[in-house]
Scaffold this active site. Structure first.
Site, short mmCIF file in Angstrom:
data_model
loop_
_atom_site.label_atom_id
_atom_site.label_comp_id
_atom_site.label_asym_id
_atom_site.label_seq_id
_atom_site.Cartn_x
_atom_site.Cartn_y
_atom_site.Cartn_z
N GLU A 9 0.82 -1.21 0.00
CA GLU A 9 0.00 0.00 0.00
C GLU A 9 0.86 1.26 0.00
OE1 GLU A 9 -2.10 -2.83 2.98
OE2 GLU A 9 -0.13 -2.64 2.01
N CYS B 165 -2.28 -3.66 7.28
CA CYS B 165 -1.82 -3.93 8.65
C CYS B 165 -2.19 -2.78 9.56
CB CYS B 165 -0.32 -4.20 8.67
SG CYS B 165 0.71 -2.76 8.29
N CYS C 53 -0.26 0.38 7.68
CA CYS C 53 -0.79 0.73 6.37
C CYS C 53 -2.19 1.32 6.47
CB CYS C 53 -0.79 -0.49 5.46
SG CYS C 53 0.87 -1.05 5.02
N ALA D 51 22.21 -41.66 -1.32
CA ALA D 51 23.68 -41.63 -1.42
C ALA D 51 24.17 -43.06 -1.62
CB ALA D 51 24.30 -41.04 -0.17
N SER E 11 26.87 -38.40 -3.09
CA SER E 11 25.47 -38.13 -3.42
C SER E 11 25.31 -37.08 -4.50
CB SER E 11 24.71 -37.68 -2.16
OG SER E 11 25.27 -36.50 -1.64
N THR F 34 25.62 -33.58 6.59
CA THR F 34 25.58 -33.14 5.20
C THR F 34 26.70 -32.15 4.91
OG1 THR F 34 23.19 -33.47 5.03
CG2 THR F 34 24.18 -31.92 3.49
N ASP G 44 29.25 -33.21 2.04
CA ASP G 44 29.10 -32.56 0.73
C ASP G 44 29.65 -31.15 0.65
OD1 ASP G 44 27.77 -34.84 -0.09
OD2 ASP G 44 25.77 -34.02 0.32
N LEU H 296 24.57 -23.90 -0.04
CA LEU H 296 23.19 -23.63 0.40
C LEU H 296 22.73 -22.21 0.09
CD1 LEU H 296 23.01 -25.46 3.86
CD2 LEU H 296 22.51 -26.35 1.58
#
Length: 344
Positions: free
Chosen positions: A54, A77, A86, A163, A169, A197, A201, A205
């Protein structure tokens, strides 16, 4: 009753919101401002950690907004957070009518419609509400349930292996599936893995755009590593490409409680079988996205550990989507709440 012009404007507001994409921890919101005659003045969308839809539209409209109608996908809001309410911004701008889709489920922010009505503004609610609710499903869940929505993503072979026996994997699925994952990751505000993980690996991320380029740090989801095994300080998950935290708790509920305190709304769980199994057994997975490669390993690590000890405890998934992505199959489902019935 909303007019055809206002309903068309709501559809445009929905399109604007979808184009902006995820702005978590805020909801995705679009707004269209109309003159009293129904001509569009301006449009806006909520910005991540910034102005709400808005306010964005009012800024562009200026004095032309006075006497007009605001068509917005979420109830304006009624509280002061990172921005002012808003509802008050619309009142100050001289808006005379507000049409919105979804009522605000956030206890702190709700009440904007009542404030607008008290100021003499005509208010119409519920226009295309179901479409908006679907767009903000994870956010709505988080603010009503008090914990983040959790999506578990995994990739596996046809025989359920994530894996090989030696732990390798990368990569079970093809490049198209991996690009698809980045599109889904971008709709979350936290990506979670376990320490296992990270050690196996060394994932980064982060999310990348449609051109396979990393997005800026301020647009990256929070990276969350769960577990008490030490990880190298040089691990890529700890670099400066995105914010990161390490949570040593093994209790899924405690992990989500810590993330809720940080206003995380949607967790993308990419952990290994133990972490995924812990969340599954705790009943804290809300959606599953699986990528199945047309290949067999015959041995190796399963996609998930723990789970049912007997077939009568089998917990089904309610499949909502089944799509071929490149050479792989992607399914999306929600965990069922009862064991599969015996139909023998």
């Amino acid at each position: 009753m909303a007019s055809d012009i206002e309903i068309d404007a709501m559809r445009r507001a929905l399109e604007i919101a979808r184009e902006r994409g995820s702005v978590l921890p805020n909801p995705t919101v679009g707004c269209v401002l109309l003159t009293p005659e129904g001509r569009e003045i301006s449009r806006g969308a909520t910005i991540r950690h910034g102005a709400h839809a808005e306010v964005d539209a009012l800024r562009l409209a200026g004095d032309a907004a006075r006497g007009g109608t605001a068509v917005v996908t979420l109830e304006p809001c009624n509280h002061t957070g990172r921005t002012g309410p808003c509802s008050q911004a619309l009142i100050r701008a001289g808006i005379r009518r507000v049409v919105f889709a979804q009522a605000d489920p956030h206890v702190t922010a709700a009440g904007g419609a009542d404030t607008l009505r008290a100021a003499g503004i005509s208010v119409e609610a519920g226009i295309l509400a179901d479409e908006v609710a679907g767009m903000n499903a994870a956010w709505t869940f988080a603010v009503t349930e008090g914990r983040p929505f959790v999506t578990w993503k995994y990739a596996a072979t046809l025989d359920g292996r994530s894996a090989a026996p030696d732990g390798t994997s990368q990569w079970i699925t093809g490049v198209e599936a991996r690009r698809d994952v980045h599109r889904f990751r971008a709709a979350s505000d936290a990506i979670m893995v376990g320490t296992g993980t990270v050690l196996a690996d060394d994932p980064r991320l982060t999310i990348r755009d449609e051109h396979d380029q990393p997005v800026p740090r301020e647009e990256q989801p929070l990276r969350v590593v769960v577990g008490d095994s030490p990880i190298p300080t040089a691990a890529r998950v700890l670099d400066e490409a995105a914010p990161s935290i390490v949570i040593s708790s093994h209790d899924p509920a405690a992990v989500l409680a810590q993330l809720a305190e940080r206003e995380v709304r949607h967790v993308w769980l990419e952990g290994g079988p133990r972490l995924a199994g812990a969340f599954w057994d705790a009943g804290l997975i809300d959606r599953v996205i699986g990528y199945i490669a047309p290949a067999m390993l015959g041995a190796g690590h399963p996609a998930v550990s723990g789970g049912a000890s007997t077939l009568s405890d089998l917990r089904p998934l309610d499949i909502t989507d089944l799509t071929v992505v490149g050479s792989d199959i992607r399914f999306i489902g929600a965990p069922g709440h009862s064991a599969r019935e015996d139909d023998s």
